[in-house]
Design a protein around this motif. Structure first.
Motif, PDB file in Angstrom:
ATOM      1  N   GLU A  88      18.056  42.000  16.782  1.00 21.68           N
ATOM      2  CA  GLU A  88      16.687  41.495  16.795  1.00 21.68           C
ATOM      3  C   GLU A  88      16.652  40.024  16.390  1.00 21.68           C
ATOM      4  O   GLU A  88      15.891  39.221  16.942  1.00 21.68           O
ATOM      5  N   THR A  89      17.476  39.663  15.417  1.00 19.61           N
ATOM      6  CA  THR A  89      17.561  38.266  14.994  1.00 19.61           C
ATOM      7  C   THR A  89      18.101  37.389  16.123  1.00 19.61           C
ATOM      8  O   THR A  89      17.597  36.286  16.370  1.00 19.61           O
ATOM      9  N   CYS A  90      19.118  37.888  16.807  1.00 19.79           N
ATOM     10  CA  CYS A  90      19.674  37.133  17.936  1.00 19.79           C
ATOM     11  C   CYS A  90      18.658  37.011  19.071  1.00 19.79           C
ATOM     12  O   CYS A  90      18.599  35.975  19.756  1.00 19.79           O
ATOM     13  N   ARG A  91      17.851  38.049  19.254  1.00 23.15           N
ATOM     14  CA  ARG A  91      16.798  37.989  20.271  1.00 23.15           C
ATOM     15  C   ARG A  91      15.791  36.880  19.921  1.00 23.15           C
ATOM     16  O   ARG A  91      15.349  36.120  20.792  1.00 23.15           O
ATOM     17  N   ASN A  96      13.499  31.755  21.236  1.00 24.27           N
ATOM     18  CA  ASN A  96      13.034  30.471  20.724  1.00 24.27           C
ATOM     19  C   ASN A  96      13.962  29.317  21.118  1.00 24.27           C
ATOM     20  O   ASN A  96      13.892  28.237  20.543  1.00 24.27           O
ATOM     21  N   ARG A  97      14.836  29.597  22.074  1.00 25.59           N
ATOM     22  CA  ARG A  97      15.679  28.571  22.710  1.00 25.59           C
ATOM     23  C   ARG A  97      16.574  27.835  21.705  1.00 25.59           C
ATOM     24  O   ARG A  97      16.761  26.626  21.794  1.00 25.59           O
ATOM     25  N   PHE A  98      17.129  28.598  20.761  1.00 26.29           N
ATOM     26  CA  PHE A  98      18.067  27.986  19.817  1.00 26.29           C
ATOM     27  C   PHE A  98      19.369  27.582  20.495  1.00 26.29           C
ATOM     28  O   PHE A  98      20.083  26.724  19.999  1.00 26.29           O
ATOM     29  N   GLY A  99      19.713  28.247  21.572  1.00 30.29           N
ATOM     30  CA  GLY A  99      20.952  27.915  22.268  1.00 30.29           C
ATOM     31  C   GLY A  99      22.142  28.703  21.775  1.00 30.29           C
ATOM     32  O   GLY A  99      22.930  29.215  22.565  1.00 30.29           O
TER      33      GLY A  99
END
Length: 359
Positions: A88-91, A96-99
């Protein structure tokens, strides 16, 4: 032109040159920072890349003498985030386009741990349509494990050496084969062999450490041809053996200033690598990470770890952002980075130019 100014314009540096740069004060220090910023802009541009940090477990088999989550620290409440929490954190990072994300934990190497990471990597790639870059920071493993994880989706790996001086390394680790300097070096070589973008780093301002040690650390980073570096000031933790030597330390402000000079000097030495603005800088100065961005760093790691776990993942004291959720942390960093005059590389992996050119 002064001798110091001549050194700043060089592209190759001796140990004495590096000591001179690291010893700079006043106007010379500002000249160093200005030159490092100029080299950074020319070599890697003005973009800052996010690495969403997921500290998914503080269970560790190692007993490093400086670390707050060392195996022997019985005051720590151990935790392990569930697969669902991690995904969920990775989602969140992907949406949020962290890359990129960094999966970080204590050092374990059991088959259960290895297989769990392998499956998580595959699921992260699946949920993000293969768009989310993945850095691992999970300690020393076999080359077979590194290859397995690479095949499943990891492409960068951070394994800090902490000190390239074998004698100093032994003073900050237990004296046994499980904490071997040579084993650490072999792990770094194995990561290169397995095809990763390899990152390492050192602590700055350790007890017993000299400026010459730090200059040698910088030369070591160049010698092993590292692709990315995460290094910051040593901050003591009262529940560690190294805390007994706190009276011999430089002040925190002196360690902070020295860390900035290390970042700037490394940018001159290795212009095209990725350099992280370490969270430990912010533990001393509220604007510490932003200051690092203006003098050479180009990577920043917003902490996406669930708030309920963060206070138990303290490698050092006074760790910042323990009560900020992922969204608040993102918003705060976006504003700070804008104020520092940098641009965020949304949705980009931000791979090391140094690595790309070698490839």
């Amino acid at each position: 032109m002064t001798n110091f100014q001549k050194i700043l314009l060089q592209t190759d540096f001796s140990r004495d040159d590096l000591v001179t740069l690291l010893s700079s004060e006043g106007d010379e220090r500002q000249q160093l920072f200005h030159r490092a910023q100029s080299v950074k802009l020319q070599a890697v541009g003005n973009k800052v890349y996010f690495r969403g940090l997921v500290e998914f477990s503080n269970i560790c088999a190692k007993d490093c003498l400086y670390c707050g989550i060392r195996k022997s620290n019985e005051k720590v409440i151990r935790y392990e985030a569930t697969d669902e929490e991690i995904l969920e954190t990775c989602r969140f990072a992907w949406e949020n386009r962290f890359g990129s994300v960094v999966l970080q934990s204590g050092e374990l190497s059991s088959p259960t741990f290895v297989n769990r990471i392998d499956l998580l990597l595959q699921k992260i790639k699946q949920l993000s349509n293969n768009e989310l870059g993945i850095t691992l920071s999970c300690g020393e493993q076999s080359i077979e494990t590194y290859r397995q994880w690479k095949e499943s989706g990891a492409h960068r790996y951070l394994l800090r050496i902490e000190s390239s001086n074998p004698d100093l390394y032994r003073r900050i680790h237990p004296e046994n084969d499980f904490h071997s300097f040579d084993r650490r070096l072999q792990a770094l070589q194995d990561l290169k062999t397995a095809g990763y973008q390899v990152g390492t780093g050192v602590m700055i301002g350790l007890p017993f450490q000299t400026t010459e040690d730090l200059a040698n650390d910088l030369l070591f980073l160049k010698q092993i041809d590292v692709d990315m570096v995460g290094m910051g000031p040593y901050i003591e933790h009262e529940d560690t053996p190294l805390y007994d030597f706190r009276s011999s330390l430089k002040t925190k402000q002196e360690r902070f200033d020295l860390a900035l000079k290390m970042v700037a000097t490394l940018r001159l030495l290795m212009p095209e690598i990725n350099i992280a603005a370490a969270t430990a800088l912010q533990a001393i100065d509220p604007a510490g990470r932003e200051k690092a961005l203006t003098i050479g760093a180009n990577i920043i790691m917003p902490n996406l770890t669930s708030i309920k776990y963060r206070k138990e993942y303290q490698l050092y004291e006074d760790k910042p952002c323990l009560d900020e959720d992922a969204e608040l942390c993102r918003n705060c960093l976006e504003a700070r980075i804008e104020l520092s005059g940098c641009e965020i590389g949304y949705g980009e992996w931000g791979d090391s130019k140094h690595f790309i050119q070698k490839s």
